[in-house]
Design a protein around this motif. Structure first.
Motif, mmCIF file in Angstrom:
data_model
loop_
_atom_site.group_PDB
_atom_site.id
_atom_site.type_symbol
_atom_site.label_atom_id
_atom_site.label_comp_id
_atom_site.label_asym_id
_atom_site.label_seq_id
_atom_site.Cartn_x
_atom_site.Cartn_y
_atom_site.Cartn_z
ATOM 1 N N SER A 19 45.207 32.702 35.810
ATOM 2 C CA SER A 19 46.658 32.685 36.031
ATOM 3 C C SER A 19 47.176 34.083 36.346
ATOM 4 O O SER A 19 48.108 34.238 37.136
ATOM 5 N N VAL A 20 46.573 35.105 35.762
ATOM 6 C CA VAL A 20 46.957 36.487 36.082
ATOM 7 C C VAL A 20 46.603 36.790 37.540
ATOM 8 O O VAL A 20 47.414 37.353 38.285
ATOM 9 N N LYS A 21 45.398 36.408 37.969
ATOM 10 C CA LYS A 21 44.997 36.643 39.353
ATOM 11 C C LYS A 21 45.912 35.899 40.321
ATOM 12 O O LYS A 21 46.319 36.455 41.345
ATOM 13 N N GLN A 22 46.251 34.670 39.989
ATOM 14 C CA GLN A 22 47.134 33.898 40.865
ATOM 15 C C GLN A 22 48.510 34.541 40.939
ATOM 16 O O GLN A 22 49.118 34.602 42.005
ATOM 17 N N GLN A 27 52.500 37.462 44.238
ATOM 18 C CA GLN A 27 53.413 38.590 44.393
ATOM 19 C C GLN A 27 53.002 39.508 45.545
ATOM 20 O O GLN A 27 53.513 40.607 45.670
ATOM 21 N N GLY A 28 52.030 39.075 46.355
ATOM 22 C CA GLY A 28 51.637 39.863 47.518
ATOM 23 C C GLY A 28 50.394 40.701 47.327
ATOM 24 O O GLY A 28 50.043 41.505 48.186
ATOM 25 N N GLY A 29 49.709 40.521 46.191
ATOM 26 C CA GLY A 29 48.502 41.290 45.930
ATOM 27 C C GLY A 29 47.271 40.695 46.588
ATOM 28 O O GLY A 29 47.243 39.510 46.926
ATOM 29 N N SER A 42 40.264 44.300 40.238
ATOM 30 C CA SER A 42 41.060 45.286 40.960
ATOM 31 C C SER A 42 41.861 44.545 42.016
ATOM 32 O O SER A 42 41.403 43.533 42.560
ATOM 33 N N VAL A 43 43.035 45.054 42.278
ATOM 34 C CA VAL A 43 43.938 44.383 43.212
ATOM 35 C C VAL A 43 44.767 45.418 43.961
ATOM 36 O O VAL A 43 45.246 46.381 43.373
ATOM 37 N N SER A 44 44.862 45.248 45.272
ATOM 38 C CA SER A 44 45.832 46.021 46.052
ATOM 39 C C SER A 44 47.164 45.319 45.842
ATOM 40 O O SER A 44 47.273 44.104 46.036
ATOM 41 N N TYR A 45 48.147 46.082 45.430
ATOM 42 C CA TYR A 45 49.392 45.469 44.974
ATOM 43 C C TYR A 45 50.577 46.306 45.430
ATOM 44 O O TYR A 45 50.517 47.545 45.378
ATOM 45 N N PRO A 46 51.660 45.670 45.852
ATOM 46 C CA PRO A 46 52.847 46.434 46.264
ATOM 47 C C PRO A 46 53.346 47.308 45.114
ATOM 48 O O PRO A 46 53.556 46.832 43.993
ATOM 49 N N SER A 52 56.262 43.559 37.662
ATOM 50 C CA SER A 52 56.091 42.112 37.523
ATOM 51 C C SER A 52 54.701 41.782 36.999
ATOM 52 O O SER A 52 54.535 40.914 36.146
ATOM 53 N N LEU A 53 53.708 42.478 37.489
ATOM 54 C CA LEU A 53 52.330 42.244 37.053
ATOM 55 C C LEU A 53 52.134 42.712 35.612
ATOM 56 O O LEU A 53 51.533 42.013 34.796
ATOM 57 N N GLU A 54 52.672 43.878 35.288
ATOM 58 C CA GLU A 54 52.538 44.426 33.935
ATOM 59 C C GLU A 54 53.188 43.530 32.879
ATOM 60 O O GLU A 54 52.749 43.501 31.730
#
Length: 71
Positions: A19-22, A27-29, A42-46, A52-54
């Motif tokens: 659910s965290v990955k989704q 969110q564009g990651g 690891s994720v490329s993230y805006p 929002s992710l934190e």
């Protein structure tokens, strides 16, 4: 986009990690790597959306991925 190392909380189930990955993808990651020794990826993230992710209920830590060297 910057890349972050995301770890789920220690007691997170595999479904909760998914659910965290989704959430990151929604969110564009873009998931770059999934770790096997830890509950993380690891994720490329805006940069402007990292809060929002934190704040996801199953996230333990979010750290900016950077080069590590030994001396």
């Amino acid at each position: 986009m910057p890349t972050y190392i995301v770890t789920a909380k220690e007691n997170a189930t595999p479904e909760q990690v998914e659910s965290v990955k989704q959430h990151a993808k929604d969110q564009g990651g873009e998931i770059k790597h999934e770790y096997t020794l830890i509950k993380g990826f690891s994720v490329s993230y805006p940069d402007d959306a990292v809060v929002s992710l934190e704040s996801h209920e199953h996230v333990g830590t979010v750290e900016l991925d950077k080069e590590v060297t030994t001396q």
